[in-house]
Design an enzyme around this catalytic site. Structure first.
Site, PDB file in Angstrom:
ATOM      1  N   GLU A  47      30.145  36.684  45.399  1.00 43.58           N
ATOM      2  CA  GLU A  47      30.274  38.107  45.099  1.00 43.58           C
ATOM      3  C   GLU A  47      29.598  38.884  46.225  1.00 43.58           C
ATOM      4  OE1 GLU A  47      32.164  39.082  42.519  1.00 43.58           O
ATOM      5  OE2 GLU A  47      31.900  41.046  43.432  1.00 43.58           O
ATOM      6  N   SER A  48      30.416  39.568  47.012  1.00 42.39           N
ATOM      7  CA  SER A  48      29.860  40.204  48.212  1.00 42.39           C
ATOM      8  C   SER A  48      28.808  41.260  47.877  1.00 42.39           C
ATOM      9  CB  SER A  48      30.978  40.814  49.060  1.00 42.39           C
ATOM     10  OG  SER A  48      31.767  41.699  48.285  1.00 42.39           O
ATOM     11  N   CYS A  77      36.290  34.425  51.806  1.00 41.17           N
ATOM     12  CA  CYS A  77      36.339  35.302  50.642  1.00 41.17           C
ATOM     13  C   CYS A  77      35.220  36.352  50.686  1.00 41.17           C
ATOM     14  CB  CYS A  77      36.321  34.455  49.378  1.00 41.17           C
ATOM     15  SG  CYS A  77      37.144  35.271  48.017  1.00 41.17           S
ATOM     16  N   ILE A 132      40.703  33.143  44.838  1.00 39.14           N
ATOM     17  CA  ILE A 132      39.997  33.591  43.630  1.00 39.14           C
ATOM     18  C   ILE A 132      39.558  35.036  43.844  1.00 39.14           C
ATOM     19  CG2 ILE A 132      38.073  33.150  42.061  1.00 39.14           C
ATOM     20  CD1 ILE A 132      37.964  30.270  43.282  1.00 39.14           C
ATOM     21  N   ARG A 133      40.182  35.954  43.158  1.00 42.53           N
ATOM     22  CA  ARG A 133      39.885  37.388  43.362  1.00 42.53           C
ATOM     23  C   ARG A 133      39.693  37.669  44.853  1.00 42.53           C
ATOM     24  NH1 ARG A 133      35.404  39.682  41.274  1.00 42.53           N
ATOM     25  NH2 ARG A 133      34.355  37.697  41.309  1.00 42.53           N
ATOM     26  N   HIS A 168      39.599  29.861  49.798  1.00 39.73           N
ATOM     27  CA  HIS A 168      38.516  28.874  49.781  1.00 39.73           C
ATOM     28  C   HIS A 168      39.020  27.511  50.263  1.00 39.73           C
ATOM     29  CE1 HIS A 168      35.640  31.283  47.379  1.00 39.73           C
ATOM     30  NE2 HIS A 168      36.752  31.862  46.969  1.00 39.73           N
ATOM     31  N   GLU A 170      37.081  25.188  51.138  1.00 37.06           N
ATOM     32  CA  GLU A 170      36.048  24.222  50.713  1.00 37.06           C
ATOM     33  C   GLU A 170      36.306  23.701  49.302  1.00 37.06           C
ATOM     34  OE1 GLU A 170      35.752  27.432  50.681  1.00 37.06           O
ATOM     35  OE2 GLU A 170      34.532  28.075  48.977  1.00 37.06           O
TER      36      GLU A 170
HETATM   37  N1  GLN Z   1      35.875  39.473  44.702  1.00 38.19           N
HETATM   38  C1  GLN Z   1      34.709  38.937  45.336  1.00 38.19           C
HETATM   39  C2  GLN Z   1      33.974  40.003  46.134  1.00 38.19           C
HETATM   40  O1  GLN Z   1      34.430  41.092  46.198  1.00 38.19           O
HETATM   41  C3  GLN Z   1      35.075  37.795  46.244  1.00 38.19           C
HETATM   42  C4  GLN Z   1      35.584  36.650  45.413  1.00 38.19           C
HETATM   43  C5  GLN Z   1      35.306  35.311  46.027  1.00 38.19           C
HETATM   44  O2  GLN Z   1      34.501  35.161  46.944  1.00 38.19           O
HETATM   45  N2  GLN Z   1      35.919  34.308  45.466  1.00 38.19           N
HETATM   46  O3  GLN Z   1      32.951  39.751  46.680  1.00 38.19           O
END
Ligand code: GLN
Length: 190
Positions: A47-48, A77, A132-133, A168, A170
């Site tokens: 989560e950034s 991501c 993923i998102r 991802h 990894e």
């Molecule tokens: N949606 C996340 C973000 O905004 C990133 C998602 C992820 O790293 N899988 O940081």
């Protein structure tokens, strides 16, 4: 040669495993001191916003200076969001190391996570990629090389010493993307 993995939050262990498969030593990095003696750094997904809160501005500033000095970094991501110069909905980026603008969560919600195969320039065909998102790259400067796209959206790019991916690598057993980054790191070692 040791590659660091930023471990403020997120998918750290999986990157370690990918690097281990390539015979590359890695080190978990939580503080500025941990950056010493590294040849490159992976910024994982997660989560950034949480990562940016956990890294104080000195730490982000140090990473920015390292990126400018030619130190290789690979952001996946959330890591890509941290490295972008522009984040939609924000007035500024975080580390601002690669001249791209990203749109967060552009691939959909957590339940819309998916795996696909990508053809990636300089890396190869049918590379498995988990989204993923994921953020998409919505714009980039002329010195940035887009390397892969999904559904018409740019999902991987490189500018000099900085490599970013929306997805991802990894989370799969295919190590080609990490191998490419390790190649970038090796190029900087005299
Ligand atoms: N949606 C996340 C973000 O905004 C990133 C998602 C992820 O790293 N899988 O940081």
């Amino acid at each position: 040669m040791i590659v660091g993995i930023l471990a403020l939050q997120g998918a750290v262990r999986e990157h370690r495993t990918s690097l281990e498969r390539l015979g590359i030593e890695s080190r978990i990095v939580k503080t500025m001191d941990g950056l010493r003696g590294l040849s490159g750094l992976v910024l994982p997904g997660g989560e950034s916003t949480a990562m940016a809160l956990l890294a104080d501005s000195d730490f982000l500033g140090r990473l920015k200076a390292l990126a400018r000095s030619g130190f290789p970094m690979f952001g996946t991501c959330a890591g890509m969001i941290l490295l972008a110069t522009g984040v939609q909905g924000r007035s500024a980026g975080y580390i601002e190391a690669i001249d791209i603008t990203v749109s967060r969560n552009a691939s959909g919600r957590q339940v819309d996570s998916f795996e696909t195969l990508l053809d990636i320039d300089e890396i190869g065909k049918d590379v498995p990629a988990v989204f993923i998102r994921a953020p998409y790259i919505t714009g980039h400067g002329s010195t940035v090389r887009p390397m892969a796209s999904h559904d018409g959206h740019c999902v991987m790019a490189r500018e000099a010493n900085i490599l970013v991916a929306s997805f991802h690598p990894e989370l799969t057993e295919d190590t080609r993307v990490h191998e490419y980054f390790v190649g970038m790191v090796k190029e900087t070692i005299p």
